[in-house]
Design a protein around this motif. Sequence first.
Motif, short mmCIF file in Angstrom:
data_model
loop_
_atom_site.label_atom_id
_atom_site.label_comp_id
_atom_site.label_asym_id
_atom_site.label_seq_id
_atom_site.Cartn_x
_atom_site.Cartn_y
_atom_site.Cartn_z
N THR A 408 35.88 39.52 42.15
CA THR A 408 36.23 39.94 40.79
C THR A 408 36.94 41.29 40.75
O THR A 408 37.73 41.54 39.83
N ASP A 409 36.64 42.18 41.71
CA ASP A 409 37.22 43.53 41.70
C ASP A 409 37.59 43.94 43.12
O ASP A 409 36.85 43.65 44.07
N LYS A 443 39.99 34.22 48.19
CA LYS A 443 40.83 35.14 47.41
C LYS A 443 42.11 35.48 48.18
O LYS A 443 43.21 35.53 47.59
N LYS A 505 27.09 42.76 39.95
CA LYS A 505 27.96 42.22 41.00
C LYS A 505 27.47 42.64 42.38
O LYS A 505 26.84 43.68 42.54
N SER A 523 31.01 38.16 42.42
CA SER A 523 29.94 37.66 41.55
C SER A 523 30.16 36.18 41.28
O SER A 523 31.26 35.66 41.47
N GLU A 525 30.92 33.86 38.80
CA GLU A 525 31.56 34.06 37.51
C GLU A 525 30.92 33.22 36.41
O GLU A 525 30.57 32.06 36.62
#
Length: 703
Positions: A408-409, A443, A505, A523, A525
């Motif tokens: 996510t980040d 990712k 997270k 995380s 989601e």
Amino acid sequence: MDNKQVYRLQGLSCANCAATFEKNVRAIDTVEEAYVNFGAAKLTVVGKATIDQLEKAGAFDGIHVIPEHEQKEVPPVPFWRKRANVLATISAIFLMIGSLLSFMKGEQHGLVIGMFAVAIVIGGYDLFRSGLANLGRLQFDMKTLMTIAIIGAALIGEWKEGAVVVFLFAVSEALERYSMERARRSIQQVMDLAPKTALVKRGTRIEEVGVEELQIDDVIVVKPGQKIAADGIVVSGASSVNEAAITGESMPVHKATGDEVYAGTLNEEGALEVRVTKQVADSTIAKIIHLVEEAQAEKAPAQQFVDRFARYYTPAIMAIAMFVAIVPPILFSEDWKLWIYRGLAVLVVGCPCALVISTPVAIVTAIGRAARQGVLIKGGVYLETLGRLRAIAFDKTGTLTKGTPAVTDIHAFSGWSEKEVLHLLASIEQYSQHPLAKAIVHKATEHCLPLADFHVSDFRSLTGKGVTAVVNGTTYYAGSPLLFASKEMPEEITDVIHTLQQAGKTVVVVGDDKQIFGVIAISDEMRSEAATVVNKLHMVGIRTMMVTGDNEATANAIGKKAGMTDVLAQLLPEEKLRIIKERKQQYGHIAMVGDGVNDAPALAAADVGIAMGKNGTDAALETADVVLMADDLEQLPFVIRLSRQTVRIIQQNITFAFLLKLLALILIVPGWLTLWMAIFADMGATLIVLFNSLRLLRVSSLR
């Protein structure tokens, strides 16, 4: 049970006919037990009976009996060509001729009486045959009451009234039959989705065979535009598949080698080769059809009440009719013909048609409607309970969240870019089997980062902390912040880590012996629709809570984002069970939404267990009371709305049918209700109940 046989029924017209047919089948000497599922039009027989014996038992209603798995079909007869409707039409013609002649010659003329008598005999032939047989066995049902009333009308000279009653009763029966067929059509449409044949690969040849001949490990070929014939795994090809038959979701799903596909789903684009993993009888769509049919047979509490009431209602009507016909002439010297006529009117208006079908037609319609939307409700009792829910508990992982970790980040430091951090970390994590590692690699794949650009060696797992590897000659470390606890961490990095952890997270830090140059947050989601669904549930007065085994920080973060009323975290399965029992006492009716496996105790303890069905479909189908086949939480508001509407319609049906009967009975005593008006009132009540129930077909999802 070896001597148990299941048959499909064609021509079954009404609930009373189903009960009579069931009794007739049970009366066969070689039959131990028999059960008719009126909603699904199926017969279950324990014992031995031939098709001829069964069809003879159903001859009074023109019932055709077909073995459940036999492909043979009796072609449907158009509405206007059905025997009962043809007889009703002929009866109506003689009724009209008799009515016209009565204006010229009077109702007591021999020719006029003859026309009405022919109308009665032709239109009421099947009715009389069944009614007189029941009367001989002292079985008092709707047809028995109607038979007594019509014959009684003829005996006291009310030929026209008797003919009108026969015609209106035939019309009522025809419309009831049509309405039930329409209600059943929703599940029939699901059954029709499964193809009857498949193309099987035999070496270099492709053969077309019946789906019942398919064996596990057969490879079937599915061309573009064809339906998939069996559950299986794609072994060659790629295509978009429309899974609406299973999930209710109309958007196609991309399928490639290794993906699972289901029987009855539509291959839209490319050719597929599929290895069969289940026989046709065990396929997901076959299980859904079976469970929906069983659900339609299961009686809801309201229906159980009506059935108990009907057992006393019909004898009570007989007693009231006898009282009305006999007491006034005997005690008050009233006219016998007048009061016998009113007693017959009591029999007609007292027919329990509307009451008997008030609940089953609503249950059948609602369960079929839900199945077409991708929601499997396993019985009328759960349908009613859903309409009375005051609270819903949700599991977190796989229910409110997607169930798969995702990056996510990405934060980069020390002159590194986010892309460089992700690229390096993914090149290391590709050698790990940890779910977090898979999320990182996924990712990088999304960003088309070539992992082969780095030479990775000496990969090692550091138990409980992370991993290390040599990349292009430099040793790097990746893992939890604890892995870098011995190093002095800049405040900027500690602030980022703290913020991400507070958001629930999981943090992965990457660096070398000297410095940290990246922090990645992962995380599970939350589903995009979760917050909207929870808000809709709150709007209809349902409290929501999350019950999860995850840590409090993560649970609170997801719970706050979803808008949950309560969040309960770090719970063991037995603690979830205790919470559900406590909240059931507090709120009255509570549902539990989970994955159907890990949450089995809590699902069982709740008034209604709701499972997400797409992942682990077989387990979900077995364990839950309600299954969301597409894992789509948006269906929850829909099913709540459908259930509440069903409860309201059942209440309306019962109340209306009972009050109309009561009003009609009151109007008969002073003579304000004639015999034909009584049957018209009874027919009107039946039709209103039927069409009121069919409104459930139009209940839409709250999207």
